[in-house]
Design a protein around this motif. Structure first.
Motif: not given
Lengths: 202, 202, 202, 202
Positions: D73-74, D76-78, D80-81, D88, D91
């Motif tokens: 989850d962490g 993915k959310s990172l 996504a930014q 990506k 990141k």
DNA sequence: GATGAATGAGTTTTCATTCAT
DNA sequence: TATGAATGAAAACTCATTCAT
């Protein structure tokens, strides 16, 4: 106060295990008694025993402590009944010789085991020393009182005499278990008491 | 004739092994001393040691016998130098207290080990009993002579007094190794000797 | 020079034990492999195994050392055959991927076990670090030479690249055993080699 | 409706247990962590824990699943930014290296434990494979998008590159915990990122 | 006789799991 | 449902003794 119930229960369980161990240790000795033996005789499981004592050594140690406490209590209450110093000492001699003759070997062997363990295990040694000190002090006080009361010679060193008495008793007890000598313990007791009496009384 | 040479050789070899074992047993105890320890310290091979002694137990047993024989010889020759019964007893006390103080722990621990072993192994027990009997007899004879010579009270039972003496000595020796008590052995010896003297002399 | 024969023999015996252990450890893992398992598979007795290795941990440790030494030798001799830095690296990649595919799981699992053990046991960790350092240094030297020879970019840090390579190889190997992914290792190798090549060559 | 509440409650309780277990497993390892340890740290009773997890293995398995879900989850959310594929990936690299450096050993050791368990337990292996696949797919998609968008070389195989990336990250993480190498992770990250960038960008 | 590698039964201790309360 | 005392199989390791060389 719930711990009280729990602690009491724990004590009881430990006593059951110790009781089985006492017989085994005195019959076969510390090294020759295996935890499996204790399991078999006590009826407890391996895990249960290790739940109550964290090692064979600790179990042995605890056994010694409880045995000593019981003996000491018996001795103290017996002595308290007498007035004169010489009577107290004779009562003590009675008790010790009685335990040598009656309870006999089992207890004496156990004592030997403890002495040996004490000479190797630091913790045991410390505890054993403490116990011996208490007994020596007990006798020493009686002797000191006897000197003060004019029962005994005035030039006695109470501590040293007490040490000798404790040594003698221990030594005679060991003599019983290490030999089969069919000794006449009554006569030995009499000889012991009268020798000491003549040696210390004025 | 060859067996004689062979026997002597065997004795010598055994002595070398026993010598190494003596140190180990007294330092670590019987159970904690392994045959591998003895191999390492003695310099003999496993097979050789088993050639000279058929088991660890027998080796231990033999060691005890030779130790006792040596001690007894020392005691006897010392006693022979004195004339009066009381002087003989005092000489014996000197020797024993000296060994407690000087040779100290090592020897006394060894004795404890032997006592314990005696209380379990029938053969050992028999031998130990024999040895104790010899010492008791030795002292008993001295005391009996003392009585006859008018040195001691006439109502003493020589055997019982001798038993008590042997017990006391053994007990004090054990007290030394099982506790760290920094006792003043000189004073204890004096107290011991004078108590006994007052107790038995007339 | 007698120790030489003895040492050689010892090495051989150890190798037999290690050989049996290797299979077991890689199949079942360190914790799940008992000494009894090793006894059964190796055909040696308990005592014999403990004669050659003083603990299960030491046995495991020794196995790791010998495995690593063998792998390193193989890698070195292979690399020595090539002239250019890039050819050496490719040869190394060939070897590693070949072992991943062919020797496959057993070796890779063993590696994982060692990594885990290294993360907990100080001795193992020290040894493992040493081994990893040697491989990193090996690759680092090749890369440094490649930079000097003008094969690679001049702004590369040889040590860091080497560390990454070692990490990648280890990671891919672990990926193999921790998943059943039916990966096309040939293609992955090609992708790996060409990515690295493009990443570092000028 | 009651099952929902019950399920939520169960989840919460499980989380509390898992939380305590996480610390223990990562500090001491799976085998070295006992259920008693978990009882002590979690404050739950033995029975309660076995009510929530049917075995130690299942508890461990569940812990892995929740850990992985959180990490994913962490990530993915990172990701996504960011817009571009390379951004990506960078990141993602940031996140991973940050966790290697900051959260450091504890987490990485835990990963090693899981990898090892995966290599032995079929269920675990299946789950672990699924998780790795998801991450590989995630990266693979980014790479594929990068290729399509003209950011990366057109002859790359997105899956293989992603696999290599995942392997490298895992390998470097293991390198951290299995050795004490005081590596300059910032520089390694830079080398990693630039090597990859040069290797895959056009 | 001498050697010391090999034996294997026996030791203490641990710990995942169960179950009566 | 919760508890934690009890279980007992299994683990690592030891060591007196044997026996092939």
């Amino acid at each position: 106060m719930s711990p009280k119930v729990s602690d009491e229960h724990k004590m009881m369980m430990q006593d059951k295990i110790l009781s089985a161990s006492r017989t085994l240790f005195s019959k076969k000795g510390y090294h020759e008694t295996s935890m499996d033996d204790i399991v078999k005789v006590s009826g407890f499981s391996k895990g249960a025993i290790y739940g109550y004592f964290k090692s064979k050594e600790e179990l042995f140690f605890e056994l010694q402590k409880r045995n000593a406490a019981m003996s000491l209590d018996g001795l103290k209450s017996l002595i308290a009944q007498e007035k004169t110093a010489i009577a107290k000492l004779e009562k003590a001699a009675d008790l010790v010789f009685a335990s040598i003759c009656e309870v006999s070997e089992e207890v004496c062997r156990m004592d030997l085991e403890f002495q040996l363990a004490s000479s190797r295990m630091p913790n045991m040694r410390k505890e054993f020393k403490k116990q011996q000190m208490i007994i020596i002090k007990l006798l020493s006080d009686i002797i000191a009182n006897g000197i003060e009361a004019g029962e005994f010679k005035t030039d006695l060193d109470a501590d040293n005499i007490a040490t000798i008495l404790v040594g003698t008793i221990g030594g005679l007890s060991n003599l019983l278990v290490t030999t089969d000598m069919k000794l006449d313990w009554d006569k030995i007791k009499d000889a012991f008491v009268s020798t000491i009496r003549d040696g210390i009384m004025r």
